[in-house]
Design a protein around this motif. Structure first.
Motif, PDB file in Angstrom:
ATOM      1  N   MET A 192       0.833  -1.212   0.000  1.00 20.50           N
ATOM      2  CA  MET A 192       0.000   0.000   0.000  1.00 20.50           C
ATOM      3  C   MET A 192       0.866   1.260   0.000  1.00 20.50           C
ATOM      4  SD  MET A 192      -3.283  -0.462  -0.087  1.00 20.50           S
ATOM      5  CE  MET A 192      -3.943   1.041   0.565  1.00 20.50           C
ATOM      6  N   GLU A 205      -4.447   1.010  -8.773  1.00 25.81           N
ATOM      7  CA  GLU A 205      -5.464   1.904  -8.215  1.00 25.81           C
ATOM      8  C   GLU A 205      -6.403   1.172  -7.255  1.00 25.81           C
ATOM      9  OE1 GLU A 205      -7.287   5.728 -10.544  1.00 25.81           O
ATOM     10  OE2 GLU A 205      -7.205   3.809 -11.540  1.00 25.81           O
ATOM     11  N   ASP A 206      -6.714  -0.097  -7.586  1.00 25.28           N
ATOM     12  CA  ASP A 206      -7.648  -0.850  -6.755  1.00 25.28           C
ATOM     13  C   ASP A 206      -6.936  -1.886  -5.877  1.00 25.28           C
ATOM     14  OD1 ASP A 206      -6.922  -2.291  -8.937  1.00 25.28           O
ATOM     15  OD2 ASP A 206      -8.900  -3.056  -9.422  1.00 25.28           O
ATOM     16  N   LEU A 207      -5.720  -1.557  -5.518  1.00 25.79           N
ATOM     17  CA  LEU A 207      -4.913  -2.470  -4.701  1.00 25.79           C
ATOM     18  C   LEU A 207      -5.605  -2.805  -3.379  1.00 25.79           C
ATOM     19  CD1 LEU A 207      -2.002  -3.723  -4.481  1.00 25.79           C
ATOM     20  CD2 LEU A 207      -1.410  -1.712  -3.182  1.00 25.79           C
ATOM     21  N   TYR A 208      -6.209  -1.771  -2.786  1.00 24.85           N
ATOM     22  CA  TYR A 208      -6.801  -1.956  -1.464  1.00 24.85           C
ATOM     23  C   TYR A 208      -7.899  -3.027  -1.477  1.00 24.85           C
ATOM     24  CZ  TYR A 208      -9.065  -0.911   2.945  1.00 24.85           C
ATOM     25  OH  TYR A 208      -9.616  -1.024   4.195  1.00 24.85           O
ATOM     26  N   THR A 209      -8.616  -3.119  -2.595  1.00 26.75           N
ATOM     27  CA  THR A 209      -9.688  -4.125  -2.702  1.00 26.75           C
ATOM     28  C   THR A 209      -9.105  -5.523  -2.510  1.00 26.75           C
ATOM     29  OG1 THR A 209     -10.680  -2.686  -4.347  1.00 26.75           O
ATOM     30  CG2 THR A 209     -11.603  -4.892  -4.161  1.00 26.75           C
ATOM     31  N   TYR A 210      -7.988  -5.779  -3.204  1.00 28.08           N
ATOM     32  CA  TYR A 210      -7.404  -7.132  -3.152  1.00 28.08           C
ATOM     33  C   TYR A 210      -6.652  -7.357  -1.849  1.00 28.08           C
ATOM     34  CZ  TYR A 210      -9.006  -7.131  -7.852  1.00 28.08           C
ATOM     35  OH  TYR A 210      -9.840  -7.062  -8.938  1.00 28.08           O
ATOM     36  N   LYS A 211      -6.125  -6.281  -1.311  1.00 29.81           N
ATOM     37  CA  LYS A 211      -5.448  -6.382  -0.001  1.00 29.81           C
ATOM     38  C   LYS A 211      -6.489  -6.815   1.051  1.00 29.81           C
ATOM     39  CE  LYS A 211      -3.495  -3.439   3.578  1.00 29.81           C
ATOM     40  NZ  LYS A 211      -4.506  -3.124   4.530  1.00 29.81           N
ATOM     41  N   THR A 212      -7.621  -6.133   1.070  1.00 31.51           N
ATOM     42  CA  THR A 212      -8.650  -6.502   2.058  1.00 31.51           C
ATOM     43  C   THR A 212      -9.234  -7.876   1.737  1.00 31.51           C
ATOM     44  OG1 THR A 212     -10.148  -5.123   0.806  1.00 31.51           O
ATOM     45  CG2 THR A 212      -9.390  -4.237   2.888  1.00 31.51           C
TER      46      THR A 212
END
Lengths: 273, 733
Positions: A123, A175-182
């Motif tokens: 992140m 850009e949508d890293l957080y989606t896959y992190k969560t």
């Protein structure tokens, strides 16, 4: 004089370089791969009828100990000492079935802590963290497979979700890293919550027939719970207190239905089954 | 089509062309002089038509392709305006098009839903997602960008959540720090200058960001999307928290009559303050005296006195020095803007508590604590239940009972615990214990009577260890009100009830369940309702609900408009269960009346149809001069005059009409019917007198009058039948 100093420095160089590399805060990908392979192999070896503890100890010292030490330093855990003690007890044959859980499940806790840390690093824009997460995941993959088998008739629900998230994370920051992190964090928490639940269900099952097995299951449940305790405590202090009281208490206090209810409260937003 | 096709031609050209359907052809008998000119025009028109088709085809292809391939790069994704059941997704694209968002409940296997932009195609897109569940995480993707984001809907008042406060966003690290806290929204104390870099860009697709002007959005600044931005009331409501934003507008905020709008349903409140009141603060100077003297503190104290149930617990302020202090039960937190990196403060909000966590050093500050068990009042316990925290409410009531032995509200506490267990948590066995304790320990309590009634009910259905009772109560009281507007969920609920009836067919509550199910089907599927009532009659013939089942079948058929079948069912119901004779006879009469109404409607329609046919045939047959041109004028005058008169009459009795629309409809109906009646009279009368030999004078007039009255009656009846059938009761129909 200068020649002597230079000579001493050159002589010390072979010792200094590995030490410096060893003291690096970050883990190399090869180091992680070796650790994950060692974890899987230890898991395999400890399930033999006659366990070769010396072999396990050697394997641990060679490929896993460094990662455990570094994680202890970074995350404030104390697994190096606890695992060393547990291995010694196992070698001596003292409560081997219980003590080996500290090694087996402790390594999984170490792995999860590292995965979460690497997710945060990703992140922050550290692209190299992606492949490292995938490498670490190999160590805990068998747990995903087992829980898939126990709760979803081997449909690969947990493993597939984790795979999908890992695939995106290994591509580095986006850009949508957080989606896959969560996604990855949630599926790990879900898997370990199911693991705690599974062990308590086993205790309910073996309570009358095989009380010895219950001690092993209790230890497994306790270490599995450590992995998710932080999230549960933050979301619901009441649920955390209830679960810890249950896990520390007598076997008669262990009720899967109550545990499930509290895990749901504690893992707000993550469905269990 | 034909008219349009020939519209641009001269009359002479039109004469040479014939138009059949969509085909235009040249007449063979047309003069040659015109032919060349016509051929030119004709072929030009054909080319134009072909071009039109081509243009339409190209436009269709363009829009089809543009949807998928030519949209260009999309960016600036933001989630805004999150509510309990809705959220708005906004973004920007290089090319204008109508945006689409696909979304699904995170972690569920539900079908993916789609929502489209309702405004015209543009480069700024705003898609509103509706029908969402509260406190739920949704994963969404925009068009075919392949990017997936996630947001969470607003929580219900009893649900715990977190949010973060930052002083400013001046570093790339800030999104990571915020996201690591898993908050539900972000509050940024500092206003970002338009030319500053937006470091919260990667947070915006996941979390709504607020500043003291409302939603902090890059796109809203650029598009001036008024509906989303301009109505910010100066506070946000999230779960049970009301968060007030007071900015540096001291003239308004310092006015003596300035007050913060209270929210009755909030149980926690806080303030985000971005003004310059604390400029006097300096390192080494005591903070508390300055705060206590400030106009802000005075306003907050005044608010707390006026709203004791939802006091302001904290005020987060932007300040140059770090401090936290408590004055009059209000905790003041300073959030220091950093040049390199702002402090991220997470606020954890629960039903009764609030905690601030400074994520940099892990400091935890309790902003609001749960009342001490010894000091907890019955009102506080009840409020917990109102917020949906049932378990906590029971625990609080138990603590209240323990700590206040002999208190006059102990019986209330017993009854409240029993009520929560009985009707909210569906644990009848435990509820029974509390009801019994109430009756035994406080027999003189006014609540003891209610408790006895409930005990009787619970004991009556205590078989199978209360399982069918608990499940059925849950369906009736929780699931049904929740899903009644969702046909898919309702079908599942009915299926679940059917399974329960089968599983617990030996339980005492099974016939009740079956009767409930049948009654629910009666509103949606009359055939299933009849099957369900029939099963009830066959399976439990002696149950009172089964005896009434035939009557219920009649009711279902009656509601469905099947009056003949309903009449038969009522007759059977009276035969099987004489106690229902009175209600049954009344329903039979209503069925007969409705059947009569339907018959009369059919007769009127047939009569009008026949008369219409008669007029058509006779007029076609060359009976001219029946209605002369001056007569048409008279008809129009008659309609206008009658309409005015009827309007006057209707206005005198206007309260008899359900709406103005109905009044106008009835007035027009009467005036048109009367005019049509008179016209028919004249027509028939003239027709009969024009016959050879002509009808005698008097019979001709009588026949004409009769036909006119018939037409008027039929028209009025038909009109009233369809406008408001209940007016027919005026003429005993």
């Amino acid at each position: 004089m200068i020649k002597r100093i230079l000579g001493l420095l050159l002589a010390g160089l072979p010792f200094f370089l590995p030490c410096a590399a060893d003291c690096k805060a970050t883990l190399g990908i090869e180091e992680i791969k070796a650790y994950a392979a060692a974890g899987v192999k230890i898991e395999h070896l400890r399930k033999h009828k006659t366990v070769d503890w010396e072999k396990i100890e050697t394997l641990f010292a060679k490929d896993a100990a460094k990662v455990v030490e570094k994680t202890d330093r970074a995350k404030g855990t104390d697994y190096s000492r606890a695992i060393a003690q547990a291995l010694e007890q196992c070698r001596k044959g003292l409560k081997a079935r219980v003590n080996q859980q500290i090694l087996a499940k402790g390594l999984q806790h170490i792995t999860v802590l590292n995965i979460f840390g690497l997710c945060d690093a990703l992140m922050r824009g550290e692209a190299a963290a992606g492949p490292k997460i995938s490498a670490f995941f190999e160590e805990i993959r068998p747990t995903f497979v087992r829980r898939d088998k126990d709760f979803f008739a081997s449909a690969g629900k947990l493993e597939k979700t984790a795979e999908l998230a890992l695939e995106h994370l290994s591509q580095g920051p986006s850009e949508d890293l957080y989606t896959y992190k969560t996604d990855l964090e949630n599926i790990i928490l879900r898997t370990y919550a199911l693991s705690v639940l599974y062990e308590i269900m086993e205790i309910e099952k073996f309570l009358q027939t095989n009380p010895d097995k219950c001690a092993v299951k209790q230890m497994e449940a306790m270490i599995f719970y450590r992995i998710i305790a932080g999230r549960v405590k933050r979301n619901s202090a009441d649920a955390h207190n209830t679960i810890t009281r249950m896990l520390d208490g007598s076997y008669s206090m262990m009720k899967a239905s109550i545990l499930e209810e509290n895990l749901k409260k504690g893992l707000r937003g993550i469905s269990l089954k | 089509m034909n008219g349009q096709a020939l519209a641009g031609l001269y009359p002479a050209q039109k004469q040479c062309l014939t138009a059949t359907g969509t085909n235009i052809s040249l007449r063979p008998d047309c003069a040659n002089g015109h032919k060349d000119q016509i051929f030119q025009t004709f072929s030009m028109m054909q080319r134009l038509i072909k071009m039109k088709v081509l243009i339409i085809l190209l436009a269709w292809l363009y829009t089809g392709c543009s949807d998928d391939k030519h949209r260009g790069k999309a960016d600036h994704f933001e989630v805004l305006n999150i509510g309990l059941h809705h959220a708005s997704i906004v973004w920007r694209s290089q090319a204008p098009y109508k945006g689409r968002v696909d979304y699904v409940l995170s972690g569920s296997e539900e079908m993916q839903l789609s929502a489209r932009q309702t405004t015209r195609a543009s480069r700024f897109h705003h898609v509103r997602l509706m029908g969402l569940k509260p406190s739920s995480s949704y994963t969404y993707s925009i068009d075919k960008t392949g990017k997936r984001f996630r947001f969470k809907t607003k929580p219900t008042p009893g649900t715990a959540f977190s949010f973060t406060i930052i002083a400013n966003a001046v570093s790339k690290k800030i999104p990571g720090l915020i996201m690591a806290q898993a908050p539900e929204f972000v509050v940024c104390l500092q206003w970002r200058q338009p030319d500053e870099a937006d470091y919260l860009k990667s947070v915006r697709p996941y979390l709504p960001v607020f500043n003291f002007t409302g939603p902090d959005s890059i796109l809203l600044e650029k598009t001036l999307d008024a509906p989303l931005k301009s109505n910010f009331p100066g506070y946000i409501d999230w779960g049970g928290l009301r968060l007030y934003f007071i900015n540096r507008a001291p003239l308004q905020a310092q006015a003596p009559d300035y007050s913060l709008p209270a929210r009755p349903s909030a149980h926690l409140a806080g303030v985000i303050f971005t003004g310059g009141v604390f400029n006097e603060l300096a390192p080494g100077r005591p903070v508390k005296p300055i705060i206590v003297k400030s106009w802000l503190h005075e306003r907050l104290i005044r608010f707390n006195k006026a709203n004791p149930s939802a006091k302001i617990a904290f005020a987060a302020v932007a300040a140059n020095i770090a401090f936290e202090t408590n004055a009059d039960d209000i905790t003041y937190l300073a959030i220091v803007p950093g040049k390199e990196q702002s402090e991220v403060v997470r606020i954890d909000v629960d039903v009764e508590t609030m905690t601030a966590v400074f994520t940099g050093d892990g400091r935890e500050i309790s902003l609001k604590q749960a009342p001490l068990a010894a000091k907890r009042t019955c009102e506080q316990c009840r409020r917990l239940a109102d917020q949906g925290a049932y378990e906590k409410s029971i625990a609080a009531y138990v603590a209240f009972i323990e700590n206040n032995k002999g208190h006059f509200q102990i019986d209330d506490a017993y009854f409240a615990i029993a009520g929560i267990l009985d009707e909210k948590l569906f644990r009848p066995k435990k509820a029974l214990n509390w009801y019994t304790r109430l009756v035994k320990e406080y027999p003189a309590s006014t609540l003891a009577q209610f408790a006895k009634q409930r005990i009787d009910y619970l004991l009556a259905y205590s078989d199978f260890d209360y399982q069918p009772l608990a499940a059925f109560e849950q369906i009736k009281k929780r699931d049904y009100p929740r899903y009644k507007n969702n046909p898919g969920q309702m079908r599942q609920l009915f299926k679940k009830t059917e399974i329960m009836v089968q599983t617990y067919s030996q339980s005492r509550i099974a016939p009740q369940m079956q009767a409930w199910l049948a009654n629910q089907y009666a509103d949606s599927d009359v055939n299933k309702a009849i099957d369900a009532f029939t099963y009830l009659r066959q399976k439990w013939p002696d149950h009172p609900r089964a005896q009434k089942a035939m009557f219920d079948i009649g009711e279902a058929l009656y509601r469905d408009g099947q009056f003949k079948k309903a009449l038969d069912a009522y007759k059977q119901a009276i035969e099987h269960w004489p106690q229902i004779k009175e209600a049954g006879s009344a329903q039979i009469q209503r069925c007969r009346r409705n059947l009569t109404r339907i018959s009369l409607m059919k007769i009127s329609a047939v009569l009008l149809l026949l008369l219409g046919l008669f007029f058509f045939v006779t007029a076609w047959g060359g009976k001219k001069g029946i209605i002369q041109r001056p007569m048409r004028l008279r008809i129009i005058i008659a309609i206008i005059t009658l309409t005015v008169l009827y309007f006057f009459g209707a206005w005198l009795i206007h309260e008899q009409f359900a709406s103005t629309r109905e009044l106008v409809q009835i007035v027009l109906l009467f005036s048109c019917s009367a005019t049509a009646g008179v016209m028919t009279s004249l027509y028939v009368c003239n027709l009969l007198r024009a016959l050879k030999p002509p009808w005698p004078w008097l019979p001709g007039i009588l026949a004409g009058c009769a036909s006119g009255i018939g037409v008027m009656g039929a028209m009025v009846y038909l009109g009233i039948y369809f406008i408001n059938i209940h007016f027919l009761t005026v003429v005993n129909l």
